[in-house]
Scaffold this motif. Sequence first.
Motif, PDB file in Angstrom:
ATOM      1  N   THR A  53     -29.243 -22.923 -17.747  1.00  0.00           N
ATOM      2  CA  THR A  53     -27.647 -22.817 -18.218  1.00  0.00           C
ATOM      3  C   THR A  53     -26.649 -22.437 -17.445  1.00  0.00           C
ATOM      4  OG1 THR A  53     -28.632 -22.131 -20.453  1.00  0.00           O
ATOM      5  CG2 THR A  53     -26.394 -21.736 -20.105  1.00  0.00           C
ATOM      6  N   ASP A  54     -27.129 -21.671 -16.507  1.00  0.00           N
ATOM      7  CA  ASP A  54     -25.967 -21.132 -15.574  1.00  0.00           C
ATOM      8  C   ASP A  54     -25.807 -22.281 -14.495  1.00  0.00           C
ATOM      9  OD1 ASP A  54     -25.655 -18.558 -16.443  1.00  0.00           O
ATOM     10  OD2 ASP A  54     -27.182 -17.881 -15.228  1.00  0.00           O
ATOM     11  N   ARG A  55     -26.807 -22.930 -14.203  1.00  0.00           N
ATOM     12  CA  ARG A  55     -26.628 -24.086 -13.150  1.00  0.00           C
ATOM     13  C   ARG A  55     -25.846 -25.227 -13.820  1.00  0.00           C
ATOM     14  NH1 ARG A  55     -30.736 -21.388 -11.490  1.00  0.00           N
ATOM     15  NH2 ARG A  55     -31.274 -21.440  -9.217  1.00  0.00           N
ATOM     16  N   LEU A  56     -26.223 -25.549 -14.968  1.00  0.00           N
ATOM     17  CA  LEU A  56     -25.882 -26.651 -15.977  1.00  0.00           C
ATOM     18  C   LEU A  56     -24.030 -26.413 -15.911  1.00  0.00           C
ATOM     19  CD1 LEU A  56     -26.679 -28.443 -19.112  1.00  0.00           C
ATOM     20  CD2 LEU A  56     -24.473 -27.687 -18.786  1.00  0.00           C
ATOM     21  N   ILE A  57     -23.633 -25.225 -16.213  1.00  0.00           N
ATOM     22  CA  ILE A  57     -21.949 -24.960 -16.536  1.00  0.00           C
ATOM     23  C   ILE A  57     -21.554 -25.025 -15.162  1.00  0.00           C
ATOM     24  CG2 ILE A  57     -20.384 -23.095 -17.028  1.00  0.00           C
ATOM     25  CD1 ILE A  57     -22.474 -22.399 -19.336  1.00  0.00           C
ATOM     26  N   ALA A  58     -22.016 -24.473 -14.087  1.00  0.00           N
ATOM     27  CA  ALA A  58     -21.439 -24.415 -12.872  1.00  0.00           C
ATOM     28  C   ALA A  58     -21.085 -25.787 -12.262  1.00  0.00           C
ATOM     29  CB  ALA A  58     -22.459 -23.558 -11.692  1.00  0.00           C
TER      30      ALA A  58
ATOM     31  N   GLY B  65     -19.455 -26.460 -27.943  1.00  0.00           N
ATOM     32  CA  GLY B  65     -19.456 -26.012 -26.659  1.00  0.00           C
ATOM     33  C   GLY B  65     -20.054 -24.373 -26.746  1.00  0.00           C
ATOM     34  N   GLY B  66     -20.086 -23.623 -25.515  1.00  0.00           N
ATOM     35  CA  GLY B  66     -20.561 -22.116 -25.535  1.00  0.00           C
ATOM     36  C   GLY B  66     -21.763 -22.116 -24.855  1.00  0.00           C
ATOM     37  N   ARG B  67     -22.039 -21.093 -24.036  1.00  0.00           N
ATOM     38  CA  ARG B  67     -22.929 -20.819 -23.351  1.00  0.00           C
ATOM     39  C   ARG B  67     -24.147 -20.674 -23.975  1.00  0.00           C
ATOM     40  NH1 ARG B  67     -26.593 -17.549 -20.996  1.00  0.00           N
ATOM     41  NH2 ARG B  67     -27.375 -17.917 -18.885  1.00  0.00           N
ATOM     42  N   ASP B  68     -24.140 -19.903 -25.138  1.00  0.00           N
ATOM     43  CA  ASP B  68     -25.305 -19.882 -26.205  1.00  0.00           C
ATOM     44  C   ASP B  68     -25.933 -20.927 -26.725  1.00  0.00           C
ATOM     45  OD1 ASP B  68     -25.334 -16.995 -25.544  1.00  0.00           O
ATOM     46  OD2 ASP B  68     -24.516 -16.480 -27.545  1.00  0.00           O
TER      47      ASP B  68
ATOM     48  N   GLU C 196     -15.958 -28.789 -14.792  1.00  0.00           N
ATOM     49  CA  GLU C 196     -14.566 -29.736 -14.862  1.00  0.00           C
ATOM     50  C   GLU C 196     -14.662 -30.686 -15.970  1.00  0.00           C
ATOM     51  OE1 GLU C 196     -14.366 -33.021 -11.823  1.00  0.00           O
ATOM     52  OE2 GLU C 196     -16.144 -32.229 -10.923  1.00  0.00           O
ATOM     53  N   HIS C 197     -15.977 -30.961 -16.507  1.00  0.00           N
ATOM     54  CA  HIS C 197     -16.144 -31.637 -17.487  1.00  0.00           C
ATOM     55  C   HIS C 197     -16.292 -31.208 -19.012  1.00  0.00           C
ATOM     56  CE1 HIS C 197     -16.431 -35.032 -14.797  1.00  0.00           C
ATOM     57  NE2 HIS C 197     -17.264 -34.593 -14.145  1.00  0.00           N
ATOM     58  N   LEU C 198     -16.255 -29.667 -18.984  1.00  0.00           N
ATOM     59  CA  LEU C 198     -16.483 -29.052 -20.103  1.00  0.00           C
ATOM     60  C   LEU C 198     -15.116 -28.179 -20.503  1.00  0.00           C
ATOM     61  CD1 LEU C 198     -19.799 -27.438 -19.322  1.00  0.00           C
ATOM     62  CD2 LEU C 198     -19.581 -29.676 -20.513  1.00  0.00           C
ATOM     63  N   ALA C 199     -14.585 -28.679 -21.586  1.00  0.00           N
ATOM     64  CA  ALA C 199     -13.060 -28.099 -21.930  1.00  0.00           C
ATOM     65  C   ALA C 199     -13.482 -26.642 -22.260  1.00  0.00           C
ATOM     66  CB  ALA C 199     -12.430 -28.865 -23.126  1.00  0.00           C
ATOM     67  N   TRP C 200     -14.469 -26.161 -22.769  1.00  0.00           N
ATOM     68  CA  TRP C 200     -14.666 -24.806 -23.190  1.00  0.00           C
ATOM     69  C   TRP C 200     -15.125 -23.826 -21.949  1.00  0.00           C
ATOM     70  CZ3 TRP C 200     -19.709 -23.460 -22.111  1.00  0.00           C
ATOM     71  CH2 TRP C 200     -20.801 -24.630 -22.151  1.00  0.00           C
ATOM     72  N   ALA C 201     -15.623 -24.589 -21.021  1.00  0.00           N
ATOM     73  CA  ALA C 201     -16.041 -23.723 -19.755  1.00  0.00           C
ATOM     74  C   ALA C 201     -15.208 -22.897 -18.889  1.00  0.00           C
ATOM     75  CB  ALA C 201     -16.981 -24.499 -18.994  1.00  0.00           C
TER      76      ALA C 201
END
Length: 422
Positions: A408-413, A383-386, A417-422
Amino acid sequence: MKLTVVGGGSTYTPELIDGFARLRDTLPIEELVLVDPAAERLELVGGLARRIFARQGHSGRIVTTSDLDAGVEGADAVLLQLRVGGQAARQQDETWPLECGCIGQETTGAGGLAKALRTVPVVLDIAERVRRTSPNAWIIDFTNPVGIVTRALLQAGHKAVGLCNVAIGFQRKFANLLGVTPSEIHLDHLGLNHLTWETAVRLGGPEGENVLPKLLGEHGDTIAADLKLPPALLDRLGGVIPSYYLRYYYAHDEVVRELRTKPSRAAEVAAMEKQLLEMYGDPALDEKPELLARRGGAYYSEAAVDLAAALLGTTGNPYQVVNTYNGGTLPFLPDDAVIEVQAAVGAAGPRPMPVPDVDPLFAGLVANVTAYEELALEAALRGGRDRVFRALLAHPLIGQYEYADALTDRLIAHNREHLAWA
């Protein structure tokens, strides 16, 4: 023999069932378990599956369950065909990358990375539960992105092989053009999942006559039209046939313009799935409907039967195009990269066939995408944005820091709900 399909409630499952029924001498299944958390959908698919078996005289028992542990217990092979987030997530994968002028697609580019991030943790959890209850079971992965998912499974020590239908589709198409049976066609298939080229088409086996020049000479325009690429490009590539996924690389901007002006494939499939589920509820339906052919994944069932039969030591063709460890096959890649090549498959697993020297035109792109896949798996596992940014920056369809940042911003946004680290 017990086989388990995780994601058994998929509308595509009846295609798999039809193959199991028709090819029961190749793969003699006694118990087939369909596992899916969507109970209502699963019962519709399971009901049709039982009717297909009955119509074709298959004596095997079909069980449906939402209990994963019970479903995989004692299985000889477990087939993975799941989509975390469903068609709604696919719709996002195919649309938000276009906002940055990049390909919107569910298996490559930014959308493919999003799918990998959602999928890898779920698949690894399933595989651990398979290992606890059925440590000798083979895991056959159809879940995209197949290369990244298979690498995750292999690195975690699972008995896993990845499978895609691109090669078997080419095999059937070439056989039809040449007027021979598919079993007579052997492909020299090179690359990574969804990044492959046919460098030879041989009649009769690995040492057979290479009829690729004949195919291109007599049917080059037809093949190019199917790929939506100009015929002259096939000549300029050195007389090879790229998979249709190479169009995302060779005609990126053209494809982006097309995708911006038509409904997404996800929207088309969602509408199709609604129709299919209504059909599956008809108790008189006892065969796969014609509409299913438009759902995608042609010849998927035949590829699955051939691979499972070879791994489980029944019958079938020992030569299969699969996703497995490189292990020195392509010397310009790490040994633990997962490649998609022709392999000799048996009970001990796949053994890649030797590959001649690879043209730098292909080797460079393969090496680039392999590096991206390594970074993508790192992002999926840790995980992690970087890490997401690094993977996107490395992808040859992106490669600019402003695009990578915005994506990256769009992917996370869109996937929080599916990314435990976000």
